[in-house]
Design a protein around this motif. Structure first.
Motif, PDB file in Angstrom:
ATOM      1  N   THR A   4       0.839  -1.179   0.000  1.00 22.44           N
ATOM      2  CA  THR A   4       0.000   0.000   0.000  1.00 22.44           C
ATOM      3  C   THR A   4       0.875   1.231   0.000  1.00 22.44           C
ATOM      4  OG1 THR A   4      -1.647   1.252   1.232  1.00 22.44           O
ATOM      5  CG2 THR A   4      -0.178  -0.112   2.532  1.00 22.44           C
ATOM      6  N   ASN A   5       0.394   2.314  -0.597  1.00 25.08           N
ATOM      7  CA  ASN A   5       1.156   3.548  -0.632  1.00 25.08           C
ATOM      8  C   ASN A   5       1.017   4.347   0.650  1.00 25.08           C
ATOM      9  OD1 ASN A   5       2.159   3.116  -3.142  1.00 25.08           O
ATOM     10  ND2 ASN A   5       0.518   4.211  -4.188  1.00 25.08           N
ATOM     11  N   LYS A   6       0.140   3.902   1.506  1.00 25.63           N
ATOM     12  CA  LYS A   6      -0.076   4.639   2.740  1.00 25.63           C
ATOM     13  C   LYS A   6       0.170   3.709   3.920  1.00 25.63           C
ATOM     14  CE  LYS A   6      -3.286   8.000   4.637  1.00 25.63           C
ATOM     15  NZ  LYS A   6      -4.589   8.646   4.498  1.00 25.63           N
ATOM     16  N   PRO A   7       0.964   4.119   4.923  1.00 22.66           N
ATOM     17  CA  PRO A   7       1.271   3.253   6.046  1.00 22.66           C
ATOM     18  C   PRO A   7       0.071   3.017   6.921  1.00 22.66           C
ATOM     19  CG  PRO A   7       1.975   5.471   6.544  1.00 22.66           C
ATOM     20  CD  PRO A   7       1.467   5.479   5.125  1.00 22.66           C
ATOM     21  N   LYS A   8       0.134   1.984   7.709  1.00 20.19           N
ATOM     22  CA  LYS A   8      -0.944   1.714   8.651  1.00 20.19           C
ATOM     23  C   LYS A   8      -0.762   2.650   9.840  1.00 20.19           C
ATOM     24  CE  LYS A   8      -1.491  -3.127   7.331  1.00 20.19           C
ATOM     25  NZ  LYS A   8      -1.451  -4.523   7.771  1.00 20.19           N
ATOM     26  N   GLN A   9      -1.169   3.901   9.644  1.00 17.26           N
ATOM     27  CA  GLN A   9      -0.868   4.927  10.621  1.00 17.26           C
ATOM     28  C   GLN A   9      -1.451   4.616  11.995  1.00 17.26           C
ATOM     29  OE1 GLN A   9       1.098   7.405  10.232  1.00 17.26           O
ATOM     30  NE2 GLN A   9       1.230   7.884   8.084  1.00 17.26           N
ATOM     31  N   ASN A  10      -2.558   3.932  12.037  1.00 16.56           N
ATOM     32  CA  ASN A  10      -3.173   3.645  13.323  1.00 16.56           C
ATOM     33  C   ASN A  10      -2.833   2.261  13.831  1.00 16.56           C
ATOM     34  OD1 ASN A  10      -4.435   6.091  13.672  1.00 16.56           O
ATOM     35  ND2 ASN A  10      -6.239   5.499  12.508  1.00 16.56           N
ATOM     36  N   GLY A  11      -1.989   1.503  13.090  1.00 19.94           N
ATOM     37  CA  GLY A  11      -1.678   0.149  13.491  1.00 19.94           C
ATOM     38  C   GLY A  11      -0.299   0.032  14.099  1.00 19.94           C
ATOM     39  N   LEU A  12       0.034  -1.180  14.479  1.00 19.87           N
ATOM     40  CA  LEU A  12       1.345  -1.433  15.074  1.00 19.87           C
ATOM     41  C   LEU A  12       2.425  -1.598  14.016  1.00 19.87           C
ATOM     42  CD1 LEU A  12       0.270  -3.900  17.903  1.00 19.87           C
ATOM     43  CD2 LEU A  12       0.647  -1.439  18.038  1.00 19.87           C
ATOM     44  N   GLY A  13       2.029  -1.649  12.754  1.00 22.62           N
ATOM     45  CA  GLY A  13       3.019  -1.713  11.690  1.00 22.62           C
ATOM     46  C   GLY A  13       3.024  -3.034  10.959  1.00 22.62           C
ATOM     47  N   ASP A  14       3.808  -3.079   9.881  1.00 21.60           N
ATOM     48  CA  ASP A  14       3.943  -4.314   9.115  1.00 21.60           C
ATOM     49  C   ASP A  14       5.357  -4.444   8.582  1.00 21.60           C
ATOM     50  OD1 ASP A  14       4.080  -2.569   6.954  1.00 21.60           O
ATOM     51  OD2 ASP A  14       2.000  -2.867   6.389  1.00 21.60           O
ATOM     52  N   ILE A  15       5.658  -5.621   8.040  1.00 20.91           N
ATOM     53  CA  ILE A  15       7.013  -5.926   7.611  1.00 20.91           C
ATOM     54  C   ILE A  15       6.960  -6.787   6.354  1.00 20.91           C
ATOM     55  CG2 ILE A  15       7.170  -8.014   9.050  1.00 20.91           C
ATOM     56  CD1 ILE A  15      10.074  -7.234   9.651  1.00 20.91           C
ATOM     57  N   SER A  16       7.951  -6.630   5.492  1.00 16.57           N
ATOM     58  CA  SER A  16       8.000  -7.383   4.249  1.00 16.57           C
ATOM     59  C   SER A  16       8.140  -8.880   4.507  1.00 16.57           C
ATOM     60  CB  SER A  16       9.195  -6.905   3.411  1.00 16.57           C
ATOM     61  OG  SER A  16       9.432  -7.762   2.320  1.00 16.57           O
ATOM     62  N   LEU A  17       7.517  -9.671   3.634  1.00 19.05           N
ATOM     63  CA  LEU A  17       7.666 -11.125   3.750  1.00 19.05           C
ATOM     64  C   LEU A  17       9.080 -11.582   3.410  1.00 19.05           C
ATOM     65  CD1 LEU A  17       4.377 -12.819   2.478  1.00 19.05           C
ATOM     66  CD2 LEU A  17       5.047 -12.124   4.762  1.00 19.05           C
ATOM     67  N   LEU A 109      20.913   1.553   4.139  1.00 15.09           N
ATOM     68  CA  LEU A 109      19.985   0.569   4.700  1.00 15.09           C
ATOM     69  C   LEU A 109      18.987   1.228   5.643  1.00 15.09           C
ATOM     70  CD1 LEU A 109      22.190  -2.530   5.612  1.00 15.09           C
ATOM     71  CD2 LEU A 109      20.257  -2.500   4.030  1.00 15.09           C
ATOM     72  N   ILE A 110      19.498   2.096   6.514  1.00 12.04           N
ATOM     73  CA  ILE A 110      18.654   2.695   7.536  1.00 12.04           C
ATOM     74  C   ILE A 110      17.748   3.774   6.951  1.00 12.04           C
ATOM     75  CG2 ILE A 110      18.749   4.166   9.600  1.00 12.04           C
ATOM     76  CD1 ILE A 110      21.109   2.425  10.526  1.00 12.04           C
ATOM     77  N   ARG A 111      18.263   4.560   6.018  1.00 11.67           N
ATOM     78  CA  ARG A 111      17.441   5.611   5.412  1.00 11.67           C
ATOM     79  C   ARG A 111      16.212   5.044   4.719  1.00 11.67           C
ATOM     80  NH1 ARG A 111      16.683  10.599   3.795  1.00 11.67           N
ATOM     81  NH2 ARG A 111      15.892  11.046   1.706  1.00 11.67           N
ATOM     82  N   TYR A 112      16.383   3.884   4.075  1.00  5.97           N
ATOM     83  CA  TYR A 112      15.286   3.333   3.288  1.00  5.97           C
ATOM     84  C   TYR A 112      14.616   2.127   3.947  1.00  5.97           C
ATOM     85  CZ  TYR A 112      17.423   6.418  -0.117  1.00  5.97           C
ATOM     86  OH  TYR A 112      17.937   7.524  -0.744  1.00  5.97           O
ATOM     87  N   ALA A 113      14.795   1.983   5.258  1.00  8.01           N
ATOM     88  CA  ALA A 113      14.184   0.859   5.969  1.00  8.01           C
ATOM     89  C   ALA A 113      12.667   0.872   5.871  1.00  8.01           C
ATOM     90  CB  ALA A 113      14.617   0.878   7.436  1.00  8.01           C
ATOM     91  N   LEU A 114      12.081   2.071   5.738  1.00  9.09           N
ATOM     92  CA  LEU A 114      10.624   2.183   5.663  1.00  9.09           C
ATOM     93  C   LEU A 114      10.054   1.465   4.441  1.00  9.09           C
ATOM     94  CD1 LEU A 114       8.166   3.505   7.064  1.00  9.09           C
ATOM     95  CD2 LEU A 114       8.486   5.482   5.574  1.00  9.09           C
ATOM     96  N   LEU A 115      10.894   1.220   3.430  1.00 12.36           N
ATOM     97  CA  LEU A 115      10.421   0.539   2.234  1.00 12.36           C
ATOM     98  C   LEU A 115      10.071  -0.923   2.511  1.00 12.36           C
ATOM     99  CD1 LEU A 115      12.915   1.889  -0.458  1.00 12.36           C
ATOM    100  CD2 LEU A 115      10.636   2.751   0.129  1.00 12.36           C
ATOM    101  N   SER A 116      10.647  -1.486   3.573  1.00 13.59           N
ATOM    102  CA  SER A 116      10.385  -2.897   3.872  1.00 13.59           C
ATOM    103  C   SER A 116       9.819  -3.138   5.259  1.00 13.59           C
ATOM    104  CB  SER A 116      11.672  -3.723   3.714  1.00 13.59           C
ATOM    105  OG  SER A 116      12.693  -3.245   4.581  1.00 13.59           O
TER     106      SER A 116
END
Length: 346
Positions: A4-17, A109-116
């Motif tokens: 999704t192009n929008k993060p789960k702002q109200n959730g605990l988050g997600d991570i790439s498989l 790695l750290i700058r683009y961690a949000l991608l995964s």
């Protein structure tokens, strides 16, 4: 488990498989039956083959705990680290290994961690002057999340080893949770002193390693790949409102205290007055945003984690558990304890 192009702002988050694949490889290497885990957690081969598929952070933690139970290896996170490759961090990992120095590779790695990975607990940081990479706190620690710290610190270490061909790359490792009785195992794996019960989760590289040129360094390719990462990051954040960005930065500030408007404005690089005006133009305000964020996170913590009510109160920044109980009763008309019983009875 879709992109999704929008993060789960109200959730605990997600991570790439991609991270799940590393966990499954480590489980298999330890003699565990990965088919059992894939069936239990509904991990299809098609989802695992997708570079864009995601899994919720709480589900990933439960999967990790199940894998540790299955293999009997409390240090499974270290095995995950040993089996991590740059590609397992997605495009950011490939971009990192083409960097001009190891320090720049970690910065990438750290700058683009949000991608995964997007986690409401915080973001990793880098201190070049100290040659230190820090993984954010995920207190309170329990049997479900210690392996996450192990796997991240070990993955960073392994990728540095991969890029340098050296194993003695660290000066020190610091781990926030208390010792689990495997100090010698950890020090043998990291090949440096490991401090448990520390004030942070971090690795500090040797000076010679920090400045070393990775085997795969390539200026042109690094520029091309980091440009691609920048475009993905912009696309990910496209359409974020001021409230979205404020909520994303507010959640890590909640631990143990109520964040102030001034602190949040500072994180956003603006003034309190400007932030209030921007939120008002979107039909909300700081207090409402704080209340709404706590309300959603409380529901997620109760439903998705085994954290105690006092731990959840701390994670939401309430002064004490009774204050959390009072707020939850106002939100939902039942106490958090009653709600947890209802969830467990489903």
């Amino acid at each position: 488990m879709t992109k999704t192009n929008k993060p789960k702002q109200n959730g605990l988050g997600d991570i790439s498989l991609l991270y799940v694949l590393v966990l499954l490889r480590a489980t298999e290497a330890e003699g565990g039956d990965t088919n059992t885990l894939k069936t239990q957690y509904h991990l299809s081969d098609s989802a695992l083959a997708s570079p864009d598929a995601r899994i919720s952070i709480p589900r990933f933690m439960r999967l990790g705990h199940a894998a540790i139970t299955l293999t009997g290896n409390k240090a499974l996170g270290l095995r995950m680290g040993a089996l991590t490759r740059p590609i397992d961090a997605g495009i950011a990992g490939v971009a990192a290994e083409t960097g001009p120095t190891i320090g720049q590779a970690l910065a990438t790695l750290i700058r683009y961690a949000l991608l995964s990975s997007q986690n409401s607990r915080g973001e990793s940081t880098l201190s070049p002057e100290q040659r230190t990479a820090r993984f954010y706190s995920i207190r309170p620690y329990n049997r479900y999340n210690c392996f996450v710290v192990d796997s991240i610190l070990a993955a960073w270490t392994q990728m540095v080893r991969h890029m340098t061909g050296r194993y003695d790359v660290l000066e020190q490792v610091r781990i926030e949770y208390p010792s689990i009785g495997l100090d010698e195992v950890f020090e043998s794996w990291f090949r440096c002193p490991v401090e448990f019960g520390a004030t942070e989760n971090s690795i500090r590289l040797k000076a010679s390693v920090w400045e070393q040129v990775p085997f795969q360094a390539h200026e042109g390719m690094h520029e091309k790949l980091t440009n691609g990462c920048e475009q993905e990051l912009k696309q990910l954040r496209k359409g974020w409102s001021v409230a979205d960005r404020a909520r994303y930065l507010m959640t890590p500030l909640l631990k143990g205290e109520t964040p102030t408007l001034e602190a949040l404005a500072t994180r956003l690089g603006t003034t309190p007055w400007t932030l209030q005006r921007q939120l008002a133009s979107e039909g909300t305000g700081f207090r409402q945003l704080l209340d709404d964020t706590r309300k959603q996170l409380a529901q997620d913590y109760l439903q998705e984690t085994g954290s105690s009510l006092s731990e959840i109160a701390w994670l939401l920044g309430f002064a004490n558990p009774p204050a959390f109980h009072k707020a939850y009763q106002r939100w939902h008309g039942v106490s958090p304890g009653e709600r947890r019983k209802q969830i467990q009875g489903m």
